[in-house]
Structures are given as structure tokens and as C-alpha cells.
Write an enzyme that holds these catalytic residues in place. Sequence first.
Site, PDB file in Angstrom:
ATOM      1  CD  GLU A 106      -0.067  46.378  29.693  1.00 53.53           C
ATOM      2  OE1 GLU A 106      -0.152  47.286  30.521  1.00 53.53           O
ATOM      3  OE2 GLU A 106      -0.446  46.473  28.513  1.00 53.53           O
TER       4      GLU A 106
ATOM      5  CB  THR B 242       2.425  37.385  36.696  1.00 49.70           C
ATOM      6  OG1 THR B 242       3.460  37.757  37.613  1.00 49.70           O
ATOM      7  CG2 THR B 242       3.023  36.760  35.441  1.00 49.70           C
TER       8      THR B 242
HETATM    9  N1  CAA Z   1       7.691  52.121  38.668  1.00 48.78           N
HETATM   10  C1  CAA Z   1       8.789  52.873  38.461  1.00 48.78           C
HETATM   11  N2  CAA Z   1      10.038  52.393  38.597  1.00 48.78           N
HETATM   12  C2  CAA Z   1      10.163  51.113  38.952  1.00 48.78           C
HETATM   13  C3  CAA Z   1       9.055  50.271  39.181  1.00 48.78           C
HETATM   14  C4  CAA Z   1       7.774  50.819  39.033  1.00 48.78           C
HETATM   15  N3  CAA Z   1       6.675  50.100  39.207  1.00 48.78           N
HETATM   16  N4  CAA Z   1       9.512  49.029  39.521  1.00 48.78           N
HETATM   17  C5  CAA Z   1      10.850  49.109  39.499  1.00 48.78           C
HETATM   18  N5  CAA Z   1      11.243  50.345  39.163  1.00 48.78           N
HETATM   19  C6  CAA Z   1      12.618  50.847  39.039  1.00 48.78           C
HETATM   20  C7  CAA Z   1      13.348  50.802  40.375  1.00 48.78           C
HETATM   21  O1  CAA Z   1      13.133  51.985  41.111  1.00 48.78           O
HETATM   22  C8  CAA Z   1      14.785  50.645  39.929  1.00 48.78           C
HETATM   23  O2  CAA Z   1      15.310  51.886  39.510  1.00 48.78           O
HETATM   24  P1  CAA Z   1      16.591  52.554  40.235  1.00 48.78           P
HETATM   25  O3  CAA Z   1      17.680  51.527  40.206  1.00 48.78           O
HETATM   26  O4  CAA Z   1      16.870  53.775  39.411  1.00 48.78           O
HETATM   27  O5  CAA Z   1      16.146  52.851  41.625  1.00 48.78           O
HETATM   28  C9  CAA Z   1      14.674  49.806  38.680  1.00 48.78           C
HETATM   29  O6  CAA Z   1      13.337  49.970  38.191  1.00 48.78           O
HETATM   30  C10 CAA Z   1      14.953  48.335  38.906  1.00 48.78           C
HETATM   31  O7  CAA Z   1      14.096  47.920  39.908  1.00 48.78           O
HETATM   32  P2  CAA Z   1      14.394  46.677  40.844  1.00 48.78           P
HETATM   33  O8  CAA Z   1      15.810  46.733  41.337  1.00 48.78           O
HETATM   34  O9  CAA Z   1      13.300  46.647  41.843  1.00 48.78           O
HETATM   35  O10 CAA Z   1      14.299  45.490  39.791  1.00 48.78           O
HETATM   36  P3  CAA Z   1      13.820  44.011  40.018  1.00 48.78           P
HETATM   37  O11 CAA Z   1      14.438  43.243  38.937  1.00 48.78           O
HETATM   38  O12 CAA Z   1      14.033  43.556  41.424  1.00 48.78           O
HETATM   39  O13 CAA Z   1      12.218  44.064  39.840  1.00 48.78           O
HETATM   40  C11 CAA Z   1      10.179  44.316  38.568  1.00 48.78           C
HETATM   41  C12 CAA Z   1      11.592  44.817  38.857  1.00 48.78           C
HETATM   42  C13 CAA Z   1       9.193  45.193  39.326  1.00 48.78           C
HETATM   43  C14 CAA Z   1       9.949  42.862  38.948  1.00 48.78           C
HETATM   44  C15 CAA Z   1      10.071  44.511  37.058  1.00 48.78           C
HETATM   45  O14 CAA Z   1      11.018  43.699  36.397  1.00 48.78           O
HETATM   46  C16 CAA Z   1       8.707  44.238  36.501  1.00 48.78           C
HETATM   47  O15 CAA Z   1       7.819  45.078  36.596  1.00 48.78           O
HETATM   48  N6  CAA Z   1       8.517  43.056  35.848  1.00 48.78           N
HETATM   49  C17 CAA Z   1       7.294  42.758  35.111  1.00 48.78           C
HETATM   50  C18 CAA Z   1       7.450  43.217  33.682  1.00 48.78           C
HETATM   51  C19 CAA Z   1       6.139  43.340  32.975  1.00 48.78           C
HETATM   52  O16 CAA Z   1       5.167  43.869  33.479  1.00 48.78           O
HETATM   53  N7  CAA Z   1       6.138  42.876  31.717  1.00 48.78           N
HETATM   54  C20 CAA Z   1       4.993  43.028  30.888  1.00 48.78           C
HETATM   55  C21 CAA Z   1       5.384  43.031  29.450  1.00 48.78           C
HETATM   56  S1  CAA Z   1       4.570  44.225  28.497  1.00 48.78           S
HETATM   57  C22 CAA Z   1       3.080  43.555  28.051  1.00 48.78           C
HETATM   58  O17 CAA Z   1       2.617  42.562  28.542  1.00 48.78           O
HETATM   59  C23 CAA Z   1       2.370  44.366  27.041  1.00 48.78           C
HETATM   60  C24 CAA Z   1       1.356  43.619  26.245  1.00 48.78           C
HETATM   61  O18 CAA Z   1       1.680  42.994  25.247  1.00 48.78           O
HETATM   62  C25 CAA Z   1      -0.077  43.734  26.580  1.00 48.78           C
END
Ligand code: CAA
Length: 362
Positions: A346, A348
Site C-alpha cells: 500500500e 513503500t
Molecule cells: N490521493 C488522491 N489523489 C492522488 C493521490 C492521493 N494520495 N496521489 C496522487 N493523486 C492523483 C493526483 O492528484 C493526480 O490526479 P490529477 O491529474 O487529476 O490531478 C493523479 O493522481 C496522478 O498523480 P501524480 O501526477 O502525482 O502521479 P505520480 O506518478 O507522480 O505519483 C504516486 C503518484 C503518489 C507515486 C502514486 O503512483 C502512488 O501512490 N504509488 C504507490 C502505489 C501503491 O500504494 N501501491 C500499493 C498497491 S496495493 C496493495 O499493496 C494492496 C495489498 O495487497 C495489501
Amino acid sequence: DFARTELLPGVIERDEKQIFPAEQVRKMGELGFLGMMVDPKYNGGGMDTISYVLAMEEISKIDASASVVMSVNNSLVCWGLEKFGTEQQKEKYLKRLATGEIIGAFCLSEPEAGSDATSQRTTAVDKGDHYLLNGTKNWITNGNSASVYIVMAQTDPDKKHKGINALIVEKDMEGFTVGPKENKLGIRGSDTHSLMFSDVKVPKENRIGEDGFGFTFAMNTLNGGRIGIASQALGIASGAYELALEYSKQRKAFGVEIAKHQAIQFKLADMATQIEAARMLCLKSAWLKDQKQDFSEAGAKAKLYASQVAMDTTVEAVQIHGGYGYVKEYHVERLMRDAKITQIYEGTSEIQKIVIARSLLK
Ligand code: CAA
């Protein structure tokens, strides 16, 4: 009480042999642990996020493999469906997910898209009344035990993250295959699999939200999921601390109980202080969510800090137990292995810092 009487027996064997706690998860469903925050009209418990944090901590003290099933079903599947799903999707899926009659999985990660979640390679091509789904998902919690999967996939690559859709996929849809189980360091009782989709026809009515809403759906859902994983980390830490505290009052060295030595007292004091701070961050993020305020920064802080505390506390709990801590019967080595995943899934720890920093700078 449930954790001690139902989860503790067999927890070592389930970890060692990677046995999914199917019977225990069924009972968790009966007790309402799998749809705690869902509205009672969809068969949920109607509780708040604070209650969820308290329950997650207690379950995680004993069995983090069971609590991750609980966390994913509550936070990533039920919450997202209830908030963004159609009435028909809630009737068809949420009502059964909330009771634990079936469990769900959240499928975002791919072989080449973990932290970099916008780089989805799985495709969902629009075919009029359905999407044609192709691709692979990795590290999926509840990978084999789930019946319903929320799958993020790219429909329009030109639109980048705004071209991603979230689709509800049923396990028996043609072209869907579950890959082999991952052999993991920790949470070994939970079933983590890769999933393969080959020309799976997903009806349009199974899309969550408008066309292109999938990435926003995933990000919003993960914001809440992070409170659940923070609470899991908190439970792993407090479980290890309680075991170390008890052990230190019984074990004698140099003529006295080891708890009488300052070297041990300092460790216990650090553990208790850090755990209480982590608990406050978990409760604050839950409270903000319950108050319908922005909780993304608070949830990321809770997860970042609680997962570090889980690592530090479990390592120290093993140290306090000495050689006994290194063998399975004393539980702390399992908690130490389980703790590590809370810094990875969820998002890193580094992703949590990005989420926090972006919020601070916006
Ligand atoms: N809340 C709401 N919206 C968000 C957000 C957040 N925390 N973070 C980003 N966004 C939105 C942005 O506002 C943007 O939307 P708009 O273009 O409409 O404004 C869009 O998402 C893209 O954002 P970025 O341009 O900032 O994208 P990025 O590529 O630079 O970064 C990131 C995004 C925050 C790194 C994201 O990719 C991320 O959270 N990565 C981690 C993914 C993750 O947590 N994976 C876990 C897998 S699920 C799991 O582990 C479940 C399990 O099995 C237990």
C-alpha cells in the site's frame, strides 16, 4: 478475545506451511470484521474508522496474515465499492463482501508498476458493451481466496493516468487465471499471487465510476487503506512489545529478572513510547476520515511512522528474548518478519514521504 481463542492456536503452523486461515476468516466474517464500516443496509457493521483501527490492532497482535485479509476487504474493496460503486454493484457484490460470504482483492501492482502506479500495462479495450482485459497483476493479496477482484487497467494510453479504468472481475470469468502462490518472508498465511488476464470480457456495468476514473479511484481507496496498514503495523508492534514485557518479568539473568536491568528497561520505555505515538497517529487519521476531512497526509504519516515502529519494536523484542526470540515458539521472530511488509505494501515508506511532502507543499 477472538484473536486469542481462534487465531492464536495454529498461527505458527499456518505461518510455517503457508496455510491460508480460511476457517478463521469465515468466523471473522460472521463477527462482522470484514465489512466493519459498511452501511448496515448493505449488510455492514456501520461502525466508524476508529473502531476499525482498534479491531485491526488487536487482530494484528496475534495474526497479521489474518489482519491483511481484513484490511484489504474492508479498506480497499468494500470502502471503494460503497463510495464509488453503482447501486447495482453494491447489491450484487458489496452485500456479500461485507458479510465475508465472499472476499475481495485489489489489483493495481504489476511486474513493472509498483510504486510507479500510473505506468499500468494491463489493458481494458473498449468493445462497446464490454471491455477486453489483458495483462498481468503481481503481489495480489487474497489472490486465490478472493471471488471478486477490482482490477485497474489502461483503456486510453494517450490520456495516461486519466485513461485508466477500475473494473470488477469475477473469478470464474473466462480467460482469468491465478498464478502460483508467492513464498514470502512474512504474512505467510495470507495468499499472495500473480493474476493473468487473457481476453477476459468484463461487462461495462462492472466499471467503477466514469470512464477514466480508475486511477483516482485507486488513489482515494489507498488513502484509506493506509490507515488499515498503519493499524496492522501498530498491532504487530504492540503484540511484540507485550510478549517482551512479559518475558522480561519472568526470565532471570545475573540473579534477577531481566526487567530489573536498565538495558532492558530502556528498551521497554522506547517501545512503549513509540507505540503510543504510532497509535495516536492511527487514531488521528481515522478521526479525520470519520469527520469527513482530508486524511491522506495523516494516513500516510500514520503508515510511515507505525511501520518503522513495527520494525524497530519487533527487532528489540527478539533481542530481549535472546536465543528464545530466534525460535518460532516465542512468536516474536514471526512478528519481526511480518513487520517488514508494512513498509512495502500500500505504498513503500518512500511513497508515504512523497504523499506527505506533496501535501505540505501544495
Ligand atoms: N490521493 C488522491 N489523489 C492522488 C493521490 C492521493 N494520495 N496521489 C496522487 N493523486 C492523483 C493526483 O492528484 C493526480 O490526479 P490529477 O491529474 O487529476 O490531478 C493523479 O493522481 C496522478 O498523480 P501524480 O501526477 O502525482 O502521479 P505520480 O506518478 O507522480 O505519483 C504516486 C503518484 C503518489 C507515486 C502514486 O503512483 C502512488 O501512490 N504509488 C504507490 C502505489 C501503491 O500504494 N501501491 C500499493 C498497491 S496495493 C496493495 O499493496 C494492496 C495489498 O495487497 C495489501
